[in-house]
Design a protein around this motif. Structure first.
Motif, short mmCIF file in Angstrom:
data_model
loop_
_atom_site.label_atom_id
_atom_site.label_comp_id
_atom_site.label_asym_id
_atom_site.label_seq_id
_atom_site.Cartn_x
_atom_site.Cartn_y
_atom_site.Cartn_z
N ALA A 14 -2.84 -2.38 -2.95
CA ALA A 14 -4.23 -1.16 -2.49
C ALA A 14 -3.38 0.42 -2.80
O ALA A 14 -2.35 0.64 -2.87
CB ALA A 14 -4.31 -1.77 -0.76
N MET A 59 0.93 -1.01 -0.57
CA MET A 59 0.09 -0.13 -0.08
C MET A 59 1.21 1.66 0.05
O MET A 59 1.36 1.89 0.89
CB MET A 59 -1.56 -0.13 0.99
CG MET A 59 -1.89 0.64 1.50
SD MET A 59 -3.11 0.94 2.28
CE MET A 59 -4.51 1.98 2.25
N SER A 107 -11.26 2.67 0.83
CA SER A 107 -12.24 1.10 0.32
C SER A 107 -11.84 -0.68 1.08
O SER A 107 -12.74 -1.23 0.88
CB SER A 107 -12.04 1.16 -1.45
OG SER A 107 -11.99 -0.29 -1.88
N GLN A 108 -10.31 -0.09 1.08
CA GLN A 108 -9.97 -1.35 1.54
C GLN A 108 -9.64 -2.03 3.31
O GLN A 108 -10.24 -2.68 3.39
CB GLN A 108 -8.68 -1.43 0.80
CG GLN A 108 -8.97 -2.20 -0.85
CD GLN A 108 -9.40 -3.20 -0.60
OE1 GLN A 108 -9.29 -4.36 -0.41
NE2 GLN A 108 -10.69 -2.78 -1.73
N THR A 148 -6.89 6.30 -0.67
CA THR A 148 -7.78 6.44 -1.40
C THR A 148 -8.15 4.90 -1.00
O THR A 148 -9.32 5.43 -0.47
CB THR A 148 -7.25 6.24 -2.90
OG1 THR A 148 -6.32 7.09 -3.35
CG2 THR A 148 -8.81 5.44 -3.66
N ASP A 149 -7.53 4.25 -1.25
CA ASP A 149 -8.05 2.73 -0.48
C ASP A 149 -8.48 2.56 1.26
O ASP A 149 -9.46 1.54 1.74
CB ASP A 149 -7.46 2.04 -1.24
CG ASP A 149 -7.42 1.38 -2.33
OD1 ASP A 149 -8.77 1.72 -2.72
OD2 ASP A 149 -6.91 1.20 -2.98
#
Ligand code: PA5
Length: 481
Positions: free
Chosen positions: A327, A286, A335-336, A331-332
């Motif tokens: 990832a 990430m 999301s994650q 941003t993630d």
């Protein structure tokens, strides 16, 4: 003097592996590692290290020597200068290891909108595209926006026979010949391939294309510092000498025979312990940086293809291999992260962080009467992304989720060279510690052969029979929407 020849600059530019977040001190004994557990890997590491050293000395691991190959560097720089002089677009045709390294370098080290900038702002450098898929819509869209007369296509294939790349090449060659004629088309193709073997080499010889060599012993996913990654990078204006200097710098520390001194060995040992002892089958990378997002893509390939194996070195069926996931921070986080924080304890996360971004952008102070917005105005986006990264890592630690951090002081060719080389060597160590061969890819080859069979290539008929598109006697379960 080049800046990488200055010792104090190179010292300041060293990347750093911080694995505090892997340890039991931070996340407890159930998921974290003790110093004793890390030390238990020392013997195995030393054995792998010794073996790799011998293999390297015997010339069996030529990717290690790519950062020292001045001859190839000269050839690449010369080829790049020629391309830059005469074309507006440079299109790479390649897939897997023949594309991902170039893509990672381009994204990390060029302006993120390089291709959208007017030529003058690009300092006369061509637009650079990577066609790494054969989706007919995607490929025809790309061919529609480049003027063939002003485009050079770099066909990259180590084997020289990969169906996807060779199909792209055949399409492009046909178009070039129709537009420019048989004689003139040759100046628009550069083939990067094995120096002796393969169809692409034979075609290049026959047609008179300019070529660049890929050392026969360097596999696709270890080829980023060969002409595979270097030519597109140099054409895009990236300082590839500095990139190679960074890789050489990483090589110095990755040569250390003691686990606690060798960041590639240590990170491999940590990942293997996470996978085998702590039962974390998923390895997330990430980056907290747009520029490094495709490094995570490149890592996904090198980790998956190198470590995902059916048999070990003794031929026993093991079906081993952590699953790499990419990832993007921040941003993630939207999301994650929920899954990483509260889902199963099945992941080890590698964060890539950047201490000093190449740009600083202030958030203007507005709406100060609104508490929920006004506080932002005292800061920069730089501070915000750093704060979010730190907050995420600390929240993960509190949730007993293990992670390492690879810190880049800034993003430049020297630090990216270190990072890629570190991850390549780490992959070799991890393969050795898992007891498998990280340098082969029988699964990918099997897939290629099935494709050849289905597409009617002579000699692969039996492969076609292995795939029945409409299997007899197998019931289908389907629902139309
Ligand atoms: O890393 C690998 O070996 C593969 O991903 C290859 O790079 C990919 O299959 C493309 O192969 P080639 O360069 O032979 O066309």
């Amino acid at each position: 003097m080049k800046r990488w020849e200055d010792k104090s600059w190179t010292r300041a530019m060293r990347i750093m592996l911080d694995f505090s977040g892997m340890m039991a001190d931070a996340v407890g004994h159930r998921h974290g590692l003790t110093v004793e557990q890390v030390n238990s890997m020392e013997h195995a590491f030393e054995a792998v290290h010794k073996h790799l050293k011998q293999q390297r000395r015997a010339g069996h691991l030529p990717f290690y020597e790519l950062p020292y190959d001045d001859e190839t560097l000269k050839v690449v720089l010369k080829a790049a200068r020629k391309v830059v002089k005469r074309c507006e677009n440079f299109v790479v045709l390649g897939i897997g290891g023949s594309a991902l390294g170039g893509i990672a370098l381009f994204r990390a080290l060029r302006h993120p909108h390089h291709n959208l900038m007017p030529q003058a702002k690009r300092k006369g450098l061509p637009r650079v595209f990577f066609a790494d898929n054969i989706d007919p819509e995607g490929f025809s869209a790309l061919l529609n926006i480049v003027n063939l007369e002003k485009t050079v296509f770099n066909v990259i294939s180590k084997s020289g026979g990969t169906a996807e790349t060779m199909s792209q090449f055949l399409i492009v060659r046909n178009k070039l010949i129709r537009k420019l004629g048989r004689k003139r088309h040759t100046a628009h193709i550069i083939a990067t391939t094995d120096p002796e073997r393969g169809y692409l080499r034979a075609i290049a010889r026959e047609q008179g294309y300019e070529t660049l060599p890929i050392h026969p012993g360097v596999g696709g996913r270890f080829s980023v510092l060969s002409p595979v990654g270097l030519l597109p990078a140099a054409v895009a204006g990236i300082d590839i000498e500095e990139l190679l200097a960074g890789a050489r710098n990483a090589d110095k520390t990755c040569k250390q025979g003691r686990l606690w001194k060798n960041p590639a060995g240590m990170n491999a040992a940590l990942q293997v312990l996470a996978y085998t002892v702590k039962k974390k089958p998923i390895s997330v990378m990430m980056p907290y940086s747009d520029a490094l997002r495709d490094v995570a893509d490149w890592y996904r390939q090198i980790w998956a293809e190198s470590l995902g194996k059916r048999v070990d070195l003794r031929g026993r069926v093991v079906h081993v291999g952590p699953t790499p996931v990419k990832a993007l921070g921040v941003t993630d986080q939207h999301s994650q992260l929920q899954l990483y924080m509260e889902g199963p304890f099945d992941k080890v996360i590698t964060f890539l962080t950047v201490e000093k971004f190449r740009k600083t952008i202030k958030i203007p102070a507005s709406f100060s009467h609104m508490d929920g917005i006004g506080y932002l105005g005292r800061h920069t986006l730089n501070a915000l992304i750093q704060a979010e990264g730190e907050a995420t890592r600390s929240a993960l630690t509190q949730a007993r989720r293990i992670h390492t951090v690879i810190k880049l002081p800034e993003i430049n060719p020297f630090t990216v060279g270190q990072l890629l080389f570190l991850l390549e060597v780490q992959t070799l160590y991890a393969g050795g510690l898992l007891g498998i061969n990280p340098l082969d890819q029988p699964g990918v080859e099997a897939g290629k052969q099935l494709t050849y069979g289905m597409m009617g290539r002579k000699g692969f008929e039996d492969r076609a029979q292995m795939i029945a598109l409409k299997p007899q006697g197998i019931k289908r379960y389907r629902i139309a929407v």
